[in-house]
Design an enzyme around this catalytic site. Structure first.
Site, short mmCIF file in Angstrom:
data_model
loop_
_atom_site.label_atom_id
_atom_site.label_comp_id
_atom_site.label_asym_id
_atom_site.label_seq_id
_atom_site.Cartn_x
_atom_site.Cartn_y
_atom_site.Cartn_z
N ARG A 1 -9.17 11.54 2.23
CA ARG A 1 -8.65 10.25 2.92
C ARG A 1 -8.85 9.04 2.00
O ARG A 1 -8.25 8.42 1.40
CB ARG A 1 -9.27 10.13 4.38
CG ARG A 1 -8.47 9.20 5.24
CD ARG A 1 -8.92 7.67 5.18
NE ARG A 1 -10.39 7.28 5.22
CZ ARG A 1 -10.75 6.08 4.97
NH1 ARG A 1 -10.19 5.26 4.43
NH2 ARG A 1 -12.02 6.14 5.20
N ASP A 2 -10.29 8.63 2.08
CA ASP A 2 -10.61 7.50 1.25
C ASP A 2 -10.32 7.68 -0.20
O ASP A 2 -9.93 6.67 -0.92
CB ASP A 2 -12.14 7.16 1.59
CG ASP A 2 -12.39 5.68 1.32
OD1 ASP A 2 -11.94 4.87 0.76
OD2 ASP A 2 -13.60 5.36 1.57
N HIS B 1 -21.78 4.44 4.61
CA HIS B 1 -20.56 4.71 3.77
C HIS B 1 -20.60 3.72 2.54
O HIS B 1 -20.51 2.45 2.84
CB HIS B 1 -19.45 4.46 4.60
CG HIS B 1 -18.17 4.59 4.02
ND1 HIS B 1 -17.11 5.53 3.99
CD2 HIS B 1 -17.33 3.74 3.03
CE1 HIS B 1 -16.12 5.57 3.52
NE2 HIS B 1 -16.29 4.23 2.73
N HIS C 1 -19.75 2.45 -1.41
CA HIS C 1 -18.77 2.68 -2.82
C HIS C 1 -19.67 2.08 -3.85
O HIS C 1 -20.42 1.40 -3.75
CB HIS C 1 -17.49 1.80 -2.57
CG HIS C 1 -16.66 2.16 -1.57
ND1 HIS C 1 -15.42 2.87 -2.16
CD2 HIS C 1 -16.50 2.31 -0.23
CE1 HIS C 1 -14.64 3.19 -1.00
NE2 HIS C 1 -15.41 2.82 -0.16
N CYS D 1 -10.55 0.96 -1.13
CA CYS D 1 -9.64 0.59 -0.27
C CYS D 1 -8.60 0.00 -0.96
O CYS D 1 -8.66 -0.96 -1.76
CB CYS D 1 -10.53 -0.52 0.66
SG CYS D 1 -9.23 -1.32 1.71
N ASN E 1 -16.21 5.77 -3.78
CA ASN E 1 -17.23 6.00 -2.91
C ASN E 1 -18.39 6.70 -3.76
O ASN E 1 -18.26 7.12 -4.82
CB ASN E 1 -16.78 7.24 -2.05
CG ASN E 1 -15.68 6.80 -1.00
OD1 ASN E 1 -14.53 6.46 -1.34
ND2 ASN E 1 -16.09 6.47 0.25
N1 COA Z 1 1.67 5.86 12.42
C1 COA Z 1 2.59 5.90 12.24
N2 COA Z 1 3.47 4.76 12.09
C2 COA Z 1 3.05 3.53 12.57
C3 COA Z 1 1.92 3.72 12.92
C4 COA Z 1 1.01 4.78 12.88
N3 COA Z 1 -0.47 4.48 13.31
N4 COA Z 1 1.38 2.24 13.51
C5 COA Z 1 2.39 1.58 13.17
N5 COA Z 1 3.46 2.33 12.54
C6 COA Z 1 4.79 1.92 12.29
C7 COA Z 1 5.70 1.24 13.38
O1 COA Z 1 6.41 2.18 14.11
C8 COA Z 1 6.55 0.63 12.51
O2 COA Z 1 7.60 1.06 12.03
P1 COA Z 1 9.34 0.51 11.63
O3 COA Z 1 8.79 -0.36 10.66
O4 COA Z 1 10.02 1.81 11.22
O5 COA Z 1 9.46 0.00 13.11
C9 COA Z 1 5.66 -0.09 11.30
O6 COA Z 1 4.73 1.08 11.36
C10 COA Z 1 5.14 -1.52 11.66
O7 COA Z 1 4.47 -1.28 12.93
P2 COA Z 1 3.37 -2.59 13.37
O8 COA Z 1 3.19 -2.22 14.47
O9 COA Z 1 4.53 -3.96 13.33
O10 COA Z 1 2.47 -2.38 12.29
P3 COA Z 1 1.73 -3.24 11.17
O11 COA Z 1 2.95 -3.33 10.03
O12 COA Z 1 1.13 -4.53 11.69
O13 COA Z 1 0.70 -2.37 10.68
C11 COA Z 1 -1.09 -0.81 10.70
C12 COA Z 1 -0.53 -2.08 11.30
C13 COA Z 1 -2.71 -0.77 11.28
C14 COA Z 1 -0.39 0.33 11.34
C15 COA Z 1 -1.06 -0.59 9.22
O14 COA Z 1 -1.50 -2.07 8.67
C16 COA Z 1 -1.70 0.51 8.62
O15 COA Z 1 -1.42 1.52 8.87
N6 COA Z 1 -2.83 -0.04 7.74
C17 COA Z 1 -3.38 1.10 7.20
C18 COA Z 1 -4.91 0.60 7.10
C19 COA Z 1 -5.72 1.77 6.33
O16 COA Z 1 -5.46 2.92 6.50
N7 COA Z 1 -6.45 1.23 5.35
C20 COA Z 1 -7.37 1.78 4.42
C21 COA Z 1 -8.42 2.45 5.25
S1 COA Z 1 -9.82 1.35 5.69
ZN ZN Z 2 -14.54 3.47 1.80
#
Ligand code: COA
Ligand code: ZN
Length: 305
Positions: free
Chosen positions: A13-14, A205, A207, A238, A247
């Site tokens: 994942r990370d 956790h 890094h 990240c 990490n």
């Molecule tokens: N799984 C799958 N698709 C998702 C989802 C999820 N958990 N959450 C949102 N989506 C999709 C929506 O359906 C939408 O799809 P579309 O454009 O086809 O309609 C799109 O993503 C945007 O959705 P929205 O609710 O507007 O979310 P956002 O664009 O504001 O994104 C997060 C919010 C949290 C989903 C996104 O920023 C994210 O996944 N970030 C990852 C954070 C991460 O893992 N960081 C590293 C680890 S710390």
């Molecule tokens: Zn981390």
């Protein structure tokens, strides 16, 4: 105090989430199956995030469905929102790891929500998880500093931990997302958190961005912390934190713990095999120094004076 230490593997994942080349689903599954025999307490398999945000982990369902589960290991996934929780419950993950940044600007960069908006989503996620009997851990990103805002107030970290403790979560991870912690700060926050939350499972956790990773782990250990996240080969970082690097490295942490008489219950040769495989999957040298040098008991370089 107990010498037993729990290790949670986060490489798939990370570690993988900011790798530039997609790692095939079957390679992720094979690596997790190998790691399932290594003695981990938990493996953070993947995240149920938006595939647009983290394309590397768009195969979360397929990976969860493909792994052979060892009943002794907890298979965890990172969940950012309600949509992710629904997907993860269908995929039968054993536990949720939720994420919220203690600093507002990192939370906005990472999750595109304010902390309060995230907290509202996560409150609903916790409700769904508890309804399904799934335990919840909350990872508090930027607990020791933020790449945008600088210093983070330890009191704010404890306040967020308290809010989630009140929602009934099983554990909280204090995350040094971009390697800004130092052993002094780690010792102080660890002691305060252990004292204030005796019933919470506390995980640290780290890094290794500024070379203090293992020193920080040692400071946490000496403060009484007995659970750590780590990544094979030291891969990680990240994608929403400029300059973030890997990490702390699982095999280096386990090697140190074993030399010091702690018992992480892990198979170190298997970890080195896993780290070698991670290096092949990443297609470049990973940060692990142990992989280059060999263990103290079985060094790879013998001839220098
Ligand atoms: N799984 C799958 N698709 C998702 C989802 C999820 N958990 N959450 C949102 N989506 C999709 C929506 O359906 C939408 O799809 P579309 O454009 O086809 O309609 C799109 O993503 C945007 O959705 P929205 O609710 O507007 O979310 P956002 O664009 O504001 O994104 C997060 C919010 C949290 C989903 C996104 O920023 C994210 O996944 N970030 C990852 C954070 C991460 O893992 N960081 C590293 C680890 S710390
Ligand atoms: Zn981390």
């Amino acid at each position: 105090m107990s010498t037993q230490v729990r290790i949670n593997e986060v490489v798939t994942r990370d570690g993988f989430q900011s790798e530039p080349r997609f790692i095939p689903t079957e390679d992720k599954i094979a690596l997790i199956d190998l790691m399932s025999q290594a003695g981990y307490h938990a493996i953070e398999v993947t995240s149920f995030t938006s595939p647009k945000a983290i394309p590397m982990l768009a195969d979360a369902e397929a990976v969860m469905a493909g792994i052979r589960r060892n009943p002794a290991v907890e298979y965890v996934a990172l969940i950012p929102n309600v949509r992710g929780a629904e997907r993860a419950l269908k995929a039968r993950v054993d536990a949720f790891n939720l994420v919220l940044s203690v600093s507002e600007s990192h939370n906005r960069a990472n999750l595109r929500m304010s902390r309060e908006e995230s907290c509202a989503q996560l409150t609903e996620v916790i409700r769904l998880a508890h309804q399904a009997g799934t335990p919840v851990n909350v990872s508090l990103s930027t607990s020791f500093g933020c790449p945008f805002e600088g210093a983070v107030d330890p009191a704010a970290v404890l306040e967020w931990a308290a809010r989630f403790a009140n929602l009934g979560v099983r554990g909280v991870s204090l995350c040094d997302t971009t390697g800004m912690a130092d052993p002094g700060a780690v010792g102080r926050l660890s002691r305060e958190a252990l004292e204030r939350f005796p019933r919470l499972e506390l995980t640290l956790h780290f890094h290794n961005t500024r070379g203090m990773g293992l020193a920080n782990a040692l400071a946490a250990l000496q403060a009484g912390i007995r659970e750590f996240d780590a990544s094979l080969g030291g891969l990680g970082g990240c994608p929403y934190a400029p300059g973030a690097t890997g990490n702390i490295c699982t095999e280096e942490l386990v090697h140190m713990l074993q030399l010091m008489g702690y018992d992480p219950g892990m198979n170190l040769p298997l970890l080195l095999e896993g780290a070698t495989r991670v290096e092949a999957l990443a297609g470049r040298q990973v940060p692990s120094q142990l992989l280059r040098a060999g263990t103290v008991d079985n060094p790879r370089t013998r001839s220098c004076t």
